[in-house]
Motif scaffolding. Structure first.
Motif, short mmCIF file in Angstrom:
data_model
loop_
_atom_site.label_atom_id
_atom_site.label_comp_id
_atom_site.label_asym_id
_atom_site.label_seq_id
_atom_site.Cartn_x
_atom_site.Cartn_y
_atom_site.Cartn_z
N SER A 90 0.81 -1.22 0.00
CA SER A 90 0.00 0.00 0.00
C SER A 90 0.84 1.27 0.00
O SER A 90 0.34 2.35 -0.30
CB SER A 90 -0.93 0.00 1.22
N ASN A 91 2.13 1.14 0.34
CA ASN A 91 3.01 2.32 0.37
C ASN A 91 3.75 2.54 -0.95
O ASN A 91 4.46 3.53 -1.10
CB ASN A 91 4.03 2.17 1.51
N THR A 92 3.60 1.60 -1.89
CA THR A 92 4.28 1.73 -3.17
C THR A 92 3.54 2.75 -4.04
O THR A 92 2.34 2.62 -4.26
CB THR A 92 4.31 0.38 -3.91
N PRO A 93 4.24 3.79 -4.52
CA PRO A 93 3.56 4.80 -5.37
C PRO A 93 3.00 4.17 -6.64
O PRO A 93 3.55 3.20 -7.17
CB PRO A 93 4.68 5.79 -5.70
N LEU A 94 1.90 4.73 -7.12
CA LEU A 94 1.33 4.27 -8.38
C LEU A 94 2.27 4.59 -9.53
O LEU A 94 2.88 5.66 -9.58
CB LEU A 94 -0.02 4.95 -8.63
N GLY A 95 2.38 3.66 -10.49
CA GLY A 95 3.15 3.92 -11.68
C GLY A 95 2.40 4.85 -12.62
O GLY A 95 1.21 5.12 -12.43
N ASP A 96 3.09 5.33 -13.65
CA ASP A 96 2.48 6.27 -14.59
C ASP A 96 1.28 5.66 -15.30
O ASP A 96 0.36 6.38 -15.70
CB ASP A 96 3.51 6.71 -15.64
N ASP A 97 1.27 4.34 -15.47
CA ASP A 97 0.19 3.68 -16.21
C ASP A 97 -0.76 2.94 -15.27
O ASP A 97 -1.53 2.09 -15.71
CB ASP A 97 0.78 2.70 -17.24
N GLU A 98 -0.73 3.24 -13.97
CA GLU A 98 -1.53 2.49 -13.01
C GLU A 98 -2.64 3.33 -12.38
O GLU A 98 -2.49 4.53 -12.19
CB GLU A 98 -0.64 1.95 -11.88
N PHE A 99 -3.73 2.64 -12.02
CA PHE A 99 -4.77 3.26 -11.21
C PHE A 99 -5.26 2.22 -10.20
O PHE A 99 -5.14 1.01 -10.42
CB PHE A 99 -5.93 3.78 -12.06
N GLU A 100 -5.78 2.70 -9.08
CA GLU A 100 -6.27 1.82 -8.02
C GLU A 100 -7.79 1.82 -7.99
O GLU A 100 -8.43 2.84 -8.25
CB GLU A 100 -5.77 2.29 -6.65
N VAL A 101 -8.36 0.66 -7.66
CA VAL A 101 -9.81 0.56 -7.49
C VAL A 101 -10.10 -0.17 -6.19
O VAL A 101 -9.30 -0.99 -5.72
CB VAL A 101 -10.47 -0.20 -8.67
N PRO A 102 -11.24 0.11 -5.55
CA PRO A 102 -11.59 -0.59 -4.31
C PRO A 102 -11.98 -2.04 -4.58
O PRO A 102 -12.64 -2.33 -5.58
CB PRO A 102 -12.79 0.22 -3.77
N TYR A 103 -11.55 -2.91 -3.70
CA TYR A 103 -11.90 -4.34 -3.80
C TYR A 103 -12.79 -4.69 -2.61
O TYR A 103 -12.33 -4.79 -1.48
CB TYR A 103 -10.63 -5.18 -3.80
N TYR A 104 -14.07 -4.89 -2.88
CA TYR A 104 -15.03 -5.30 -1.86
C TYR A 104 -15.02 -6.83 -1.79
O TYR A 104 -15.91 -7.50 -2.29
CB TYR A 104 -16.42 -4.76 -2.19
N LYS A 105 -13.99 -7.35 -1.17
CA LYS A 105 -13.74 -8.80 -1.18
C LYS A 105 -14.87 -9.59 -0.55
O LYS A 105 -15.18 -10.71 -0.97
CB LYS A 105 -12.43 -9.10 -0.45
#
Length: 239
Positions: A90-105
């Motif tokens: 979770s502390n790794t910065p997003l890459g230029d081609d990355e996006f995060e989405v919520p996972y409702y596991k």
């Protein structure tokens, strides 16, 4: 786009890559590439490599003819979609081609006869995707969420326990697409096929399950609400 310079600019911006990074990827100097994009040079022996690096149609880049992004045949993948595995937290910065989405596991959508969920999962878990993969699929990154599929009715395509990515911007029903939807109080994942009378056919991938037919007159009582289009899923292999 009337000039090679114009096409290079829009393709590079679409790929979200700098001039220097692109030049290095292609194997030419940054000044050589800059001359092409600025219009100082109108031709290059490296246009094919540039097109491949930018993931655009080489004919479009060279001549302006055709579509910028040439669609691949169904079930065919671009080798550039596969990358070396990287580890992150979770502390790794997003890459230029990355996006995060919520996972409702803990919110399980059933690929079976139905499942009622009242979990309080707040989506703190995050999953990362590549913008290039989302663009290729036609998904809208800001509207994507991830959920869990439970059951065997979508096997052998989507396995029990797989994570599914749902684009909530796609709620219009197109034949042959898979949707996450609420059927009354039941959360489901199935193929949805529109009927001429305004109704729906609900279809599983697993041939052991029969089609469910909802006529146009039955639609209001069925209370079907589309959550979104299932555009990606994990491949779960059980030992």
């Amino acid at each position: 786009m009337n000039s090679l310079s114009d096409r290079l600019k829009i393709a590079r911006k679409n790929a979200k890559i700098s001039q220097s990074a692109l030049a290095q990827k292609v194997g030419i100097s940054q000044p050589s590439y800059q001359a092409l994009e600025s219009g100082k040079s109108g031709k290059s022996a490296y246009l094919l490599q540039i097109a491949q690096a930018l993931k655009v149609n080489s004919e479009w880049l060279a001549t302006g003819k055709g579509e910028m992004i040439k669609p691949l045949p169904e079930n065919q993948f671009d080798e550039n979609d596969f990358h070396v595995m990287e580890f992150w937290d979770s502390n790794t910065p997003l890459g230029d081609d990355e996006f995060e989405v919520p996972y409702y596991k803990d919110i399980e959508f059933l690929g079976g006869d139905g499942f009622e969920s009242d979990t309080d999962d707040d989506g703190r878990r995050k999953i990362r995707y590549a913008y290039t993969a989302a663009r290729r699929a036609g998904a809208v990154p800001s509207r994507v969420i991830c959920l869990t599929l439970k059951g065997d009715s979508m096997e052998e395509l989507i396995q029990d326990g797989s994570m599914i990515a749902v684009d909530r911007s796609k709620t219009d029903i197109r034949e042959g697409k898979i949707y996450a939807f609420r059927h009354g109080n039941i959360l489901r994942v199935k193929y949805l096929i529109p009927r001429p009378d305004g109704g729906l056919v609900i279809r599983s991938h697993n041939k052991a399950y029969e089609d469910e037919v909802i006529t146009g007159d039955e639609m209001d009582a069925a209370n079907i609400q589309i959550v979104g289009w299932v555009w990606n899923w994990s491949s779960l292999v059980v030992w």
